[in-house]
Design a protein around this motif. Structure first.
Motif, PDB file in Angstrom:
ATOM      1  N   VAL A 306       1.834  -0.118  -7.737  1.00  0.00           N
ATOM      2  CA  VAL A 306       0.848  -0.215  -6.636  1.00  0.00           C
ATOM      3  C   VAL A 306       0.818   0.962  -5.616  1.00  0.00           C
ATOM      4  O   VAL A 306       2.086   1.318  -5.172  1.00  0.00           O
ATOM      5  CB  VAL A 306       1.157  -1.724  -5.708  1.00  0.00           C
ATOM      6  CG1 VAL A 306       0.223  -1.722  -4.843  1.00  0.00           C
ATOM      7  CG2 VAL A 306       0.983  -2.814  -6.829  1.00  0.00           C
ATOM      8  N   ILE A 319       0.000  -8.766  -3.873  1.00  0.00           N
ATOM      9  CA  ILE A 319      -0.582  -7.691  -4.718  1.00  0.00           C
ATOM     10  C   ILE A 319      -0.145  -7.446  -5.817  1.00  0.00           C
ATOM     11  O   ILE A 319       0.772  -7.071  -6.319  1.00  0.00           O
ATOM     12  CB  ILE A 319      -0.460  -6.459  -3.667  1.00  0.00           C
ATOM     13  CG1 ILE A 319      -0.782  -6.562  -2.131  1.00  0.00           C
ATOM     14  CG2 ILE A 319      -1.311  -5.399  -4.335  1.00  0.00           C
ATOM     15  CD1 ILE A 319      -2.201  -7.020  -2.008  1.00  0.00           C
ATOM     16  N   CYS A 323      -2.642  -2.178  -8.222  1.00  0.00           N
ATOM     17  CA  CYS A 323      -3.547  -1.978  -7.364  1.00  0.00           C
ATOM     18  C   CYS A 323      -3.508  -0.696  -6.606  1.00  0.00           C
ATOM     19  O   CYS A 323      -2.537  -0.103  -6.487  1.00  0.00           O
ATOM     20  CB  CYS A 323      -3.383  -3.109  -6.225  1.00  0.00           C
ATOM     21  SG  CYS A 323      -4.119  -4.791  -6.907  1.00  0.00           S
ATOM     22  N   LEU A 336      -4.485 -10.313  -4.306  1.00  0.00           N
ATOM     23  CA  LEU A 336      -5.257  -9.371  -5.071  1.00  0.00           C
ATOM     24  C   LEU A 336      -4.744  -9.444  -6.253  1.00  0.00           C
ATOM     25  O   LEU A 336      -3.642  -9.393  -6.675  1.00  0.00           O
ATOM     26  CB  LEU A 336      -5.084  -7.863  -4.482  1.00  0.00           C
ATOM     27  CG  LEU A 336      -6.111  -7.312  -3.509  1.00  0.00           C
ATOM     28  CD1 LEU A 336      -5.859  -8.325  -2.246  1.00  0.00           C
ATOM     29  CD2 LEU A 336      -5.632  -6.060  -3.011  1.00  0.00           C
ATOM     30  N   ASP A 338      -4.666  -8.021 -10.800  1.00  0.00           N
ATOM     31  CA  ASP A 338      -4.262  -6.753 -11.117  1.00  0.00           C
ATOM     32  C   ASP A 338      -5.564  -5.785 -11.012  1.00  0.00           C
ATOM     33  O   ASP A 338      -6.717  -6.068 -11.139  1.00  0.00           O
ATOM     34  CB  ASP A 338      -3.699  -6.632 -12.321  1.00  0.00           C
ATOM     35  CG  ASP A 338      -4.291  -7.438 -13.369  1.00  0.00           C
ATOM     36  OD1 ASP A 338      -5.104  -7.166 -14.067  1.00  0.00           O
ATOM     37  OD2 ASP A 338      -3.862  -8.718 -13.535  1.00  0.00           O
ATOM     38  N   VAL A 340      -6.932  -3.847  -8.745  1.00  0.00           N
ATOM     39  CA  VAL A 340      -7.965  -3.892  -7.593  1.00  0.00           C
ATOM     40  C   VAL A 340      -7.837  -2.644  -6.805  1.00  0.00           C
ATOM     41  O   VAL A 340      -6.639  -2.099  -6.566  1.00  0.00           O
ATOM     42  CB  VAL A 340      -7.755  -5.103  -6.682  1.00  0.00           C
ATOM     43  CG1 VAL A 340      -8.596  -5.110  -5.526  1.00  0.00           C
ATOM     44  CG2 VAL A 340      -8.062  -6.433  -7.507  1.00  0.00           C
ATOM     45  N   THR A 341      -9.011  -2.156  -6.610  1.00  0.00           N
ATOM     46  CA  THR A 341      -8.909  -0.905  -5.548  1.00  0.00           C
ATOM     47  C   THR A 341      -9.803  -1.361  -4.324  1.00  0.00           C
ATOM     48  O   THR A 341     -10.503  -1.950  -4.259  1.00  0.00           O
ATOM     49  CB  THR A 341      -9.848   0.288  -6.222  1.00  0.00           C
ATOM     50  OG1 THR A 341      -9.284   0.531  -7.534  1.00  0.00           O
ATOM     51  CG2 THR A 341      -9.821   1.428  -5.231  1.00  0.00           C
TER      52      THR A 341
END
Ligand code: GTP
Length: 364
Positions: A306, A319, A323, A336, A338, A340-341
């Motif tokens: 991350v 998270i 991410c 969140l 996996d 995710v931006t």
């Protein structure tokens, strides 16, 4: 002693963390939850374990293989469609030819299963159900026992006026193979709601095994965070006092000397923590993460690979893998999935659940 672990449910309550991996592969202290369960069974000399699963089988089989790396022998019983908690045990019947243990795969407990098995054998029970006390019994299935510990009644989600015990089914059972005859093959059946009441009706000896040992069902985001808080503060005898309140830093990780880290904090291998970053535990960071300067992380669990940019604020959140939280973003009380931006400057609504692969842009 053989054991079957149920690892095949839908895991809806842990979504979006469980879109692409089963609940038991969710990391706890940077290893899959199931590895903790297998270690615990091994400590109790239970080394022949069947995993009863139905969906997303590949991540489990590729990580655990035949179990030899973990000092156990693993078999797999796969359901084409989920058969429920009893149907799944029935589906593993070919591996179960003597007294065996059956466990919900999402329970972390310090229960003394060696003593529970001894009690089961001594009482010549057909089934022994581990019991754990809860503060508010009205949202659970309660189990009443008599003075000898024999089960007398199952009570599903009672009103307060009906509550006669605070003992609930802890999701760990010792069973005789004869119990399998009560479960029709390839049929969806629940062990707690159908098979145990049927055994009771038939007059079979079912006993409760009460214990106040540490116990948690990690199947919701709140309980998943709670489990980390508990393990990092030494509430389970399996990890105390080794972790209690400590800062644990993995191999090859680089922490800038100006970073402020207040335990309990666990940082995995190959991480970078930048200048003036502030971490306030309980915090767990998986392998390969980068935390840039002036970023603040409080009470959060971050999985692997991350990236957190500069000036990110992350509180009470989970998270998942890969991410990317870009500079100046704020994430609180959120989950969140996996990949995710979160774009620069974004402030997520507290309580957000973001599905895997999403890009979150600032509101215009
Ligand atoms: P939720 O959808 O969040 O309620 O999760 P779940 O589907 O996993 O259900 P629950 O937490 O009640 O399940 C308890 C345990 O039984 C978990 O370890 C599940 O993995 C397991 N389980 C539940 N249903 C099945 C099933 O049909 N087959 C198998 N093999 N395991 C199951």
């Amino acid at each position: 002693m053989q054991a079957v672990i149920l690892v095949g449910g839908q895991a809806t309550r842990l979504l979006p963390l469980t879109c692409n991996i089963p609940k038991v592969m969710v990391p706890v202290l940077n290893i899959p939850f199931l590895e903790h369960v297998i270690r615990y069974l091994k400590e109790h000399q239970i080394k022949h374990i069947t995993l009863a699963h139905s969906r997303l089988t590949q991540p489990i089989e590729s990580y655990f293989g035949d179990g030899s790396q973990f000092g156990v022998r693993l078999s797999y019983a796969v359901e084409d469609t989920p058969l429920g908690t009893a149907g799944a045990v029935k589906n593993a019947e070919r591996y179960l030819d003597e007294t065996f243990l059956a466990l919900n795969g999402d329970i972390f407990t310090d229960l003394d299963i060696t003593a529970m098995i001894a009690s089961h054998l001594e009482r010549k029970a057909k089934a022994t159900i581990a019991l754990t006390p809860v503060d508010d019994p009205t949202s659970y299935g309660l189990i009443e026992t008599n003075a000898q510990g024999r089960v007398t009644r199952f009570l599903e989600k009672p009103k307060w006026s009906q509550v006669t015990t605070n003992m609930i089914n802890a999701g760990t059972y010792v069973l005789e193979p004869e119990v399998l005859a009560y479960i029709p093959p390839q049929t969806k059946v629940s062990i707690e709601r159908e098979v145990f009441p049927l055994l009771l009706d038939q007059g079979e000896p079912i006993y409760g095994y009460p214990s106040s040992a540490y116990w948690i069902d990690m199947g919701t985001p709140e309980k998943y965070l709670q489990l980390h808080r508990d393990l990092l503060s030494g509430k389970s005898s399996q990890y105390a006092p080794a972790l209690s309140g400590e800062v644990v830093i993995g191999g090859q990780s680089r922490i800038h000397p100006t970073a402020q880290i207040k335990g309990p904090v666990m940082i995995g291998d190959n991480c970078t923590i930048g200048r003036n970053a502030r971490l306030t535990g309980p915090v767990v960071i998986g392998a390969g993460c980068t935390i840039l300067e002036d970023t603040v992380i409080e009470e959060s669990i971050i999985w692997r690979n991350v990236q957190l940019g500069q000036h990110v604020n992350l509180r009470n959140s989970i998270i998942a893998d890969n991410c990317c939280l870009n500079a100046d973003s704020t994430i609180e009380d959120s989950i969140l999935g996996d990949n995710v931006t979160v774009a620069s400057g974004c402030k997520l609504e507290p309580g957000s659940k973001i599905w895997p692969g999403t890009t979150v842009e600032p509101k215009t």
